[in-house]
Design a protein around this motif. Structure first.
Motif, PDB file in Angstrom:
ATOM      1  N   ALA A 154      21.586  26.424   5.817  1.00 35.72           N
ATOM      2  CA  ALA A 154      22.172  27.577   6.507  1.00 35.72           C
ATOM      3  C   ALA A 154      22.474  28.672   5.488  1.00 35.72           C
ATOM      4  O   ALA A 154      22.709  28.404   4.307  1.00 35.72           O
ATOM      5  CB  ALA A 154      23.451  27.139   7.218  1.00 35.72           C
ATOM      6  N   ASP A 155      22.478  29.898   5.952  1.00 37.30           N
ATOM      7  CA  ASP A 155      22.707  31.048   5.088  1.00 37.30           C
ATOM      8  C   ASP A 155      24.219  31.196   4.879  1.00 37.30           C
ATOM      9  O   ASP A 155      24.866  32.017   5.506  1.00 37.30           O
ATOM     10  CB  ASP A 155      22.082  32.268   5.794  1.00 37.30           C
ATOM     11  N   ILE A 156      24.763  30.342   3.984  1.00 36.40           N
ATOM     12  CA  ILE A 156      26.213  30.340   3.749  1.00 36.40           C
ATOM     13  C   ILE A 156      26.454  30.364   2.242  1.00 36.40           C
ATOM     14  O   ILE A 156      25.830  29.606   1.506  1.00 36.40           O
ATOM     15  CB  ILE A 156      26.878  29.079   4.356  1.00 36.40           C
ATOM     16  N   ALA A 157      27.344  31.239   1.792  1.00 37.74           N
ATOM     17  CA  ALA A 157      27.665  31.307   0.355  1.00 37.74           C
ATOM     18  C   ALA A 157      29.183  31.308   0.175  1.00 37.74           C
ATOM     19  O   ALA A 157      29.911  31.831   1.024  1.00 37.74           O
ATOM     20  CB  ALA A 157      27.063  32.566  -0.247  1.00 37.74           C
ATOM     21  N   PHE A 158      29.624  30.695  -0.915  1.00 37.50           N
ATOM     22  CA  PHE A 158      31.061  30.625  -1.206  1.00 37.50           C
ATOM     23  C   PHE A 158      31.363  31.434  -2.460  1.00 37.50           C
ATOM     24  O   PHE A 158      30.547  31.536  -3.370  1.00 37.50           O
ATOM     25  CB  PHE A 158      31.488  29.164  -1.411  1.00 37.50           C
ATOM     26  N   SER A 159      32.558  32.016  -2.525  1.00 41.12           N
ATOM     27  CA  SER A 159      32.990  32.761  -3.716  1.00 41.12           C
ATOM     28  C   SER A 159      34.509  32.734  -3.756  1.00 41.12           C
ATOM     29  O   SER A 159      35.153  32.346  -2.767  1.00 41.12           O
ATOM     30  CB  SER A 159      32.490  34.209  -3.651  1.00 41.12           C
ATOM     31  N   PHE A 160      35.068  33.131  -4.897  1.00 37.00           N
ATOM     32  CA  PHE A 160      36.527  33.235  -5.001  1.00 37.00           C
ATOM     33  C   PHE A 160      36.927  34.687  -5.206  1.00 37.00           C
ATOM     34  O   PHE A 160      36.276  35.434  -5.937  1.00 37.00           O
ATOM     35  CB  PHE A 160      37.040  32.396  -6.178  1.00 37.00           C
ATOM     36  N   ASP A 161      37.994  35.072  -4.555  1.00 35.93           N
ATOM     37  CA  ASP A 161      38.616  36.374  -4.795  1.00 35.93           C
ATOM     38  C   ASP A 161      39.866  36.074  -5.619  1.00 35.93           C
ATOM     39  O   ASP A 161      40.747  35.326  -5.161  1.00 35.93           O
ATOM     40  CB  ASP A 161      38.983  37.010  -3.445  1.00 35.93           C
ATOM     41  N   ARG A 162      39.929  36.615  -6.838  1.00 29.46           N
ATOM     42  CA  ARG A 162      41.054  36.288  -7.720  1.00 29.46           C
ATOM     43  C   ARG A 162      42.008  37.464  -7.858  1.00 29.46           C
ATOM     44  O   ARG A 162      42.792  37.523  -8.791  1.00 29.46           O
ATOM     45  CB  ARG A 162      40.516  35.856  -9.097  1.00 29.46           C
ATOM     46  N   SER A 163      41.951  38.390  -6.922  1.00 23.29           N
ATOM     47  CA  SER A 163      42.793  39.587  -7.060  1.00 23.29           C
ATOM     48  C   SER A 163      44.253  39.307  -6.701  1.00 23.29           C
ATOM     49  O   SER A 163      45.145  40.037  -7.114  1.00 23.29           O
ATOM     50  CB  SER A 163      42.239  40.731  -6.203  1.00 23.29           C
ATOM     51  N   ALA A 164      44.528  38.235  -5.918  1.00 23.98           N
ATOM     52  CA  ALA A 164      45.912  37.949  -5.509  1.00 23.98           C
ATOM     53  C   ALA A 164      46.531  36.917  -6.473  1.00 23.98           C
ATOM     54  O   ALA A 164      45.870  36.450  -7.404  1.00 23.98           O
ATOM     55  CB  ALA A 164      45.922  37.432  -4.081  1.00 23.98           C
ATOM     56  N   THR A 165      47.780  36.541  -6.227  1.00 23.18           N
ATOM     57  CA  THR A 165      48.475  35.595  -7.123  1.00 23.18           C
ATOM     58  C   THR A 165      47.733  34.260  -7.181  1.00 23.18           C
ATOM     59  O   THR A 165      47.548  33.680  -8.245  1.00 23.18           O
ATOM     60  CB  THR A 165      49.906  35.308  -6.576  1.00 23.18           C
ATOM     61  N   SER A 166      47.330  33.754  -6.003  1.00 24.75           N
ATOM     62  CA  SER A 166      46.539  32.516  -6.026  1.00 24.75           C
ATOM     63  C   SER A 166      45.125  32.849  -5.548  1.00 24.75           C
ATOM     64  O   SER A 166      44.937  33.768  -4.727  1.00 24.75           O
ATOM     65  CB  SER A 166      47.177  31.443  -5.156  1.00 24.75           C
ATOM     66  N   PRO A 167      44.126  32.088  -6.086  1.00 23.76           N
ATOM     67  CA  PRO A 167      42.746  32.401  -5.704  1.00 23.76           C
ATOM     68  C   PRO A 167      42.523  32.204  -4.208  1.00 23.76           C
ATOM     69  O   PRO A 167      43.136  31.320  -3.606  1.00 23.76           O
ATOM     70  CB  PRO A 167      41.905  31.397  -6.509  1.00 23.76           C
ATOM     71  N   GLN A 168      41.665  33.034  -3.656  1.00 20.02           N
ATOM     72  CA  GLN A 168      41.288  32.882  -2.243  1.00 20.02           C
ATOM     73  C   GLN A 168      39.827  32.467  -2.180  1.00 20.02           C
ATOM     74  O   GLN A 168      38.978  33.100  -2.820  1.00 20.02           O
ATOM     75  CB  GLN A 168      41.434  34.215  -1.514  1.00 20.02           C
ATOM     76  N   LEU A 169      39.548  31.420  -1.403  1.00 26.70           N
ATOM     77  CA  LEU A 169      38.159  30.994  -1.227  1.00 26.70           C
ATOM     78  C   LEU A 169      37.573  31.794  -0.067  1.00 26.70           C
ATOM     79  O   LEU A 169      38.189  31.900   1.004  1.00 26.70           O
ATOM     80  CB  LEU A 169      38.108  29.484  -0.935  1.00 26.70           C
ATOM     81  N   LEU A 170      36.374  32.335  -0.289  1.00 30.26           N
ATOM     82  CA  LEU A 170      35.705  33.135   0.742  1.00 30.26           C
ATOM     83  C   LEU A 170      34.391  32.461   1.121  1.00 30.26           C
ATOM     84  O   LEU A 170      33.714  31.884   0.263  1.00 30.26           O
ATOM     85  CB  LEU A 170      35.414  34.544   0.214  1.00 30.26           C
ATOM     86  N   VAL A 171      34.041  32.553   2.385  1.00 33.77           N
ATOM     87  CA  VAL A 171      32.730  32.084   2.836  1.00 33.77           C
ATOM     88  C   VAL A 171      32.032  33.266   3.502  1.00 33.77           C
ATOM     89  O   VAL A 171      32.644  33.996   4.277  1.00 33.77           O
ATOM     90  CB  VAL A 171      32.838  30.875   3.802  1.00 33.77           C
ATOM     91  N   THR A 172      30.755  33.433   3.133  1.00 32.68           N
ATOM     92  CA  THR A 172      29.975  34.521   3.735  1.00 32.68           C
ATOM     93  C   THR A 172      28.818  33.901   4.507  1.00 32.68           C
ATOM     94  O   THR A 172      28.053  33.113   3.957  1.00 32.68           O
ATOM     95  CB  THR A 172      29.440  35.468   2.644  1.00 32.68           C
ATOM     96  N   ARG A 173      28.768  34.194   5.797  1.00 35.42           N
ATOM     97  CA  ARG A 173      27.636  33.713   6.603  1.00 35.42           C
ATOM     98  C   ARG A 173      27.168  34.817   7.517  1.00 35.42           C
ATOM     99  O   ARG A 173      27.992  35.505   8.114  1.00 35.42           O
ATOM    100  CB  ARG A 173      27.971  32.438   7.377  1.00 35.42           C
TER     101      ARG A 173
END
Ligand code: AKG
Length: 381
Positions: free
Chosen positions: A2-21
């Motif tokens: 499936a066309d799914i990718a994961f990344s982290f956004d580290r701009s906040a105090t704790s990292p945020q996991l992002l999924v793009t589909r």
């Protein structure tokens, strides 16, 4: 994949996991990921059942660290748990694969239900094909079964577990004066869902023809998905009323008193139509405003017209030894009238639940024997 990718956004105090589909990016909440743990200390890998109580997770659970690895997404949680989540497991959790064929909607040009030979259904590959067609088209005919009473139970047991109802494990359909259901008179029956007053409504029906010496009594089937696609295109508001308004279905006889509230159009969690609770002999609308009542009647009448439209219906003689198997709500069934003076007509029927054929199909698909046997003949002579 499936066309799914994961990344982290580290701009906040704790990292945020992002999924793009499909071009859309969403946050993956730490609580959601934590309860999808596949760590052997957190999940019993044999039963696939959770070993911890998700109610005990802190609501402010956060990621303390995270990175994207070749194999997946590694995270440390603020409750001390850390885990590498494999990409395939994450994809399966985000977009679970049902593992069953998607419905294929059909109209009259289907001609006949897919036919499967009873004498082959003990072969896993033949059973898997029959289950595939039943799930995709909502109906099949099993042919070359013995014309003996009770055989329908054996055929049913091949696909699922027989459901006992107020009509018994097995019911006889033949002309009986003053019977407790109009199905037992020789009159024509329009397309309907059986027992819409039951909760749950029987999932799949089997009708086994033991004898039909009359020129009538033809079986009719209509695909609820095709019909409701048309209705929704013509009258979206009316369609929505049929999805939303709970209708009272009730049934009374000497031994039973059933009441159930069900919408006429059944949709799944994604809003796709899965079937109909349609039986204009048995439905009772709630008191609504005159406008809503008129709109409801207009939509239900149009639904009835579409269900009766030959463009949507298949009609065929069910011959002795044939079993029509159909989803009781996805594929509405009926029959033409017949004249008992022409001879005998006797069918036996029973019900199974929806979920068992789905389970059997998935099990066969994961069993190599089911797909290995592909050289065996399709039809016996
Ligand atoms: O007689 C038939 O072919 C169908 C009977 C029927 O519709 C029913 O039993 O619900």
């Amino acid at each position: 994949m499936a066309d799914i990718a994961f990344s982290f956004d580290r701009s906040a105090t704790s990292p945020q996991l992002l999924v793009t589909r499909r071009g859309v990016t969403e946050v993956v909440p730490p609580l959601w990921l934590r309860e999808h743990s596949r760590d052997p200390g957190q999940l019993d890998l044999v039963s696939d059942q959770r070993l911890f109580d998700p109610h005990q997770l802190p609501l402010d659970l956060a990621f303390t660290e995270g990175r994207i690895d070749d194999d997946g997404v590694w995270v440390a949680f603020s409750d001390g748990h850390a885990e590498l989540f494999l990409v395939d497991d994450l994809i399966e959790a985000i977009e679970p694969d049902d593992g069953c064929p998607a419905p294929i909607s059909w109209r009259s040009d289907l001609g006949l239900p897919p036919r499967h030979d009873w004498r082959q259904l003990d072969r896993p590959v033949a059973l898997e094909r029959a289950l595939h067609d039943l799930l995709a088209y909502g109906t099949i005919v099993v042919h070359d079964t013995p014309c003996t009473e009770g055989t329908v139970l054996e055929v049913a047991a091949t696909f699922g577990r027989v459901r006992d109802t107020n009509f018994g494990l097995l019911f006889d359909v033949r002309s009986v004066p003053d019977s407790n259901d109009l199905a037992y008179r020789p009159i024509p029956l329009g397309p309907h869902t059986d027992n819409p007053y039951r909760d749950p409504v029987p999932g799949i029906q089997l009708l086994h023809c033991l004898v039909n010496e009359t020129s009538g009594g033809l079986s009719t089937l209509v695909d609820a998905i095709a019909v409701t696609d048309q209705l929704r295109a013509e009258d979206p508001e009316g369609f929505q009323l049929l999805v939303e308004v709970p209708v009272r279905f009730h049934f009374r006889d000497a031994e039973s008193a059933f009441d159930s509230y069900q919408p006429v159009v059944i949709v799944d969690h994604e809003g796709s139509v899965t079937g109909l609770h349609y039986s204009p002999r048995l439905d009772h609308l709630p008191l609504m405003s005159p406008e809503r009542t008129i709109a409801y009647h207009r939509a239900r009448r149009r639904l009835g017209e579409l269900l009766a439209d030959p463009a949507f219906e298949i009609r065929f003689p069910l011959a002795a030894g044939e079993v029509a198997v159909f989803s009781n709500d996805r594929v509405l069934h009926g029959r033409t009238g017949f004249d008992p003076a022409e001879g005998h007509r006797h069918l036996q029927g029973c019900y199974i639940d929806h979920d068992e054929p789905r389970s059997r199909y998935r099990v066969l698909r994961r069993t190599p024997a089911a797909t290995a046997d592909t050289d065996a003949p399709e039809e016996l002579a």
